[in-house]
Design a protein around this motif. Structure first.
Motif, mmCIF file in Angstrom:
data_model
loop_
_atom_site.group_PDB
_atom_site.id
_atom_site.type_symbol
_atom_site.label_atom_id
_atom_site.label_comp_id
_atom_site.label_asym_id
_atom_site.label_seq_id
_atom_site.Cartn_x
_atom_site.Cartn_y
_atom_site.Cartn_z
ATOM 1 N N ASP A 198 0.841 -1.205 0.000
ATOM 2 C CA ASP A 198 0.000 0.000 0.000
ATOM 3 C C ASP A 198 0.872 1.248 0.000
ATOM 4 O O ASP A 198 1.990 1.247 0.537
ATOM 5 N N GLN A 199 0.344 2.328 -0.567
ATOM 6 C CA GLN A 199 1.089 3.585 -0.601
ATOM 7 C C GLN A 199 0.132 4.774 -0.523
ATOM 8 O O GLN A 199 -1.054 4.663 -0.851
ATOM 9 N N ASP A 200 0.675 5.903 -0.056
ATOM 10 C CA ASP A 200 -0.113 7.131 0.047
ATOM 11 C C ASP A 200 -0.056 7.902 -1.268
ATOM 12 O O ASP A 200 0.965 7.905 -1.968
ATOM 13 N N VAL A 201 -1.185 8.583 -1.580
ATOM 14 C CA VAL A 201 -1.296 9.406 -2.787
ATOM 15 C C VAL A 201 -1.769 10.796 -2.363
ATOM 16 O O VAL A 201 -2.767 10.912 -1.637
ATOM 17 N N ILE A 202 -1.081 11.826 -2.785
ATOM 18 C CA ILE A 202 -1.468 13.205 -2.460
ATOM 19 C C ILE A 202 -2.174 13.815 -3.670
ATOM 20 O O ILE A 202 -1.620 13.848 -4.775
ATOM 21 N N ILE A 203 -3.409 14.306 -3.427
ATOM 22 C CA ILE A 203 -4.192 14.955 -4.480
ATOM 23 C C ILE A 203 -4.099 16.468 -4.279
ATOM 24 O O ILE A 203 -4.419 16.979 -3.197
ATOM 25 N N THR A 204 -3.671 17.159 -5.318
ATOM 26 C CA THR A 204 -3.561 18.624 -5.257
ATOM 27 C C THR A 204 -4.705 19.252 -6.059
ATOM 28 O O THR A 204 -5.210 18.644 -7.010
ATOM 29 N N PRO A 205 -5.133 20.470 -5.708
ATOM 30 C CA PRO A 205 -6.274 21.107 -6.383
ATOM 31 C C PRO A 205 -6.029 21.312 -7.884
ATOM 32 O O PRO A 205 -4.977 21.795 -8.297
ATOM 33 N N GLY A 206 -7.000 20.879 -8.698
ATOM 34 C CA GLY A 206 -6.970 21.092 -10.131
ATOM 35 C C GLY A 206 -5.863 20.360 -10.876
ATOM 36 O O GLY A 206 -5.568 20.703 -12.028
ATOM 37 N N ALA A 207 -5.218 19.358 -10.273
ATOM 38 C CA ALA A 207 -4.108 18.657 -10.930
ATOM 39 C C ALA A 207 -4.357 17.152 -10.936
ATOM 40 O O ALA A 207 -5.134 16.623 -10.142
ATOM 41 N N THR A 208 -3.661 16.470 -11.851
ATOM 42 C CA THR A 208 -3.751 15.013 -11.955
ATOM 43 C C THR A 208 -2.430 14.401 -11.475
ATOM 44 O O THR A 208 -1.363 14.730 -11.989
ATOM 45 N N THR A 209 -2.541 13.554 -10.472
ATOM 46 C CA THR A 209 -1.359 12.852 -9.945
ATOM 47 C C THR A 209 -1.194 11.545 -10.714
ATOM 48 O O THR A 209 -2.107 10.717 -10.755
#
Length: 346
Positions: free
Chosen positions: A120-131
């Motif tokens: 498992d891993q963490d994912v950071i979602i930023t406003p208006g962007a695609t990770t």
């Protein structure tokens, strides 16, 4: 009075008309409500928030091939499910319209019997962007069984240690146990990977297996590796019947083997010059003393074969001594008989 009644009726009608007009206008004045209707609220919820983000996943294996049908689950910071899905034929999966924040991504299936899932891993979602994430699923490890055997009998041998690797890297070290076997998991990087195996320690009583062997293994496949050892050669034990002949003692038992030391240099008298007082016993010992040289210090003792010529020489000397003695005896008798002849003449 009639006129007063008419005026009252007119006044009542005017009041009624005024009231009726007020009731009719009120709904018209309130036709635009200050709060949105329920249908307007549903429409607003369907429109993405201007600060929403997304995550795009691509799955591959260590050989670089894409992996379709890999399943993923996305959880928000509260542990609630935010999305789930599987990768398409290109190995891609997208979770859109995510509020900014930290999410937890779980791979629940690799979609292939040859591959393992990642942690498992963490994912950071930023406003208006695609990770964008690339997930590399490793191949399943190969199952290795090591055997060490006697090259003649095939008996399994404990205590054999080998290194297994690929290229210049050692990936696994195994030592056979009491049953002569050992097992382990060998990481692979492709569907068919070539490995080498080299023995670094031989079983007790056996020579080291020096050649380096090679074998091929695939993901999740069992493979058996066998090394053979030859017994260490041992020197044969000496046979008691093969003991060396003991050396002769330093004191020979015969006169021929031991030279005399008291009469060294003494020679017998020549015939015609001998005297009557010659002792035959002492004269007999002299030839032995002269014929046999003294053994130098540090030299080896003579064996029986060295005394043969000396014995023959000694026998010859005995004959000479006997002849000399005989001559001496005859001369003595001749000397004794001369006075008798002279007396008869006178």
């Amino acid at each position: 009075m009639h006129a007063r009644f008419v005026r009252g009726a007119v006044r009542s009608a005017a009041v009624a008309a005024a009231v009726t007009g007020t009731l009719t206008w009120a709904p018209t004045a309130n036709a635009q409500p200050s709060e949105p209707t329920p249908s307007a609220s549903v429409t607003a919820a369907d429109t993405p928030a201007p600060d929403a983000g997304s995550v795009e996943i691509t799955t591959r294996d260590t050989a670089g091939d894409v992996l379709p049908d890999a399943a993923f689950l996305l959880l928000d910071s509260a542990g609630q499910e935010a999305g789930r899905g599987t990768t398409d034929a290109r190995g891609k999966l997208t979770f859109p319209d995510l509020a900014p924040g930290v999410y937890r991504l779980k791979e629940t299936a690799s979609g292939s019997p040859l591959h393992e899932v990642v942690a498992d891993q963490d994912v950071i979602i930023t406003p208006g962007a695609t990770t964008r994430l690339t997930i590399i699923d490793p191949f399943k490890a190969a199952k290795v069984l090591l055997q060490a055997k006697d090259d003649k009998t095939g008996k399994l041998l404990p205590g054999a240690t080998v290194n297994i690797g690929t290229g210049t890297s050692t990936l696994l070290t195994l030592t056979t146990g009491a049953k002569g076997t050992a097992s382990g998991e060998l990481p692979v990087s492709s569907r068919k990977t070539e490995f080498w195996v080299k023995q670094v320690k031989a079983p007790a009583g056996y020579d080291l297996y020096k050649p380096s062997k090679t074998f091929t293994a695939g993901p999740g496949s069992p493979v058996t590796v066998t090394v053979t050892n030859t017994k260490t050669a041992t020197s044969p034990k000496p046979d008691p019947s093969d003991k060396p002949t003991p050396k002769p003692s330093g004191t020979p038992s015969t006169p021929a083997d031991k030279p005399g030391s008291d009469t060294r240099g003494t020679k017998p008298s020549a015939p015609g010059t001998g005297t009557s007082d010659v002792d035959s016993s002492s004269t007999a010992a002299a030839p032995d003393s002269d014929a046999t040289p003294t053994t130098p210090a540090g030299s080896l003792a003579h064996t029986g074969t060295d005394g043969t010529p000396w014995i023959a020489a000694g026998a010859g000397l005995f004959v000479v001594v006997g002849a000399v003695t005989l001559v001496a005896v005859r001369r003595r008798r001749a000397a004794e008989s001369e006075p008798d002849e002279n007396s008869e003449t006178h």
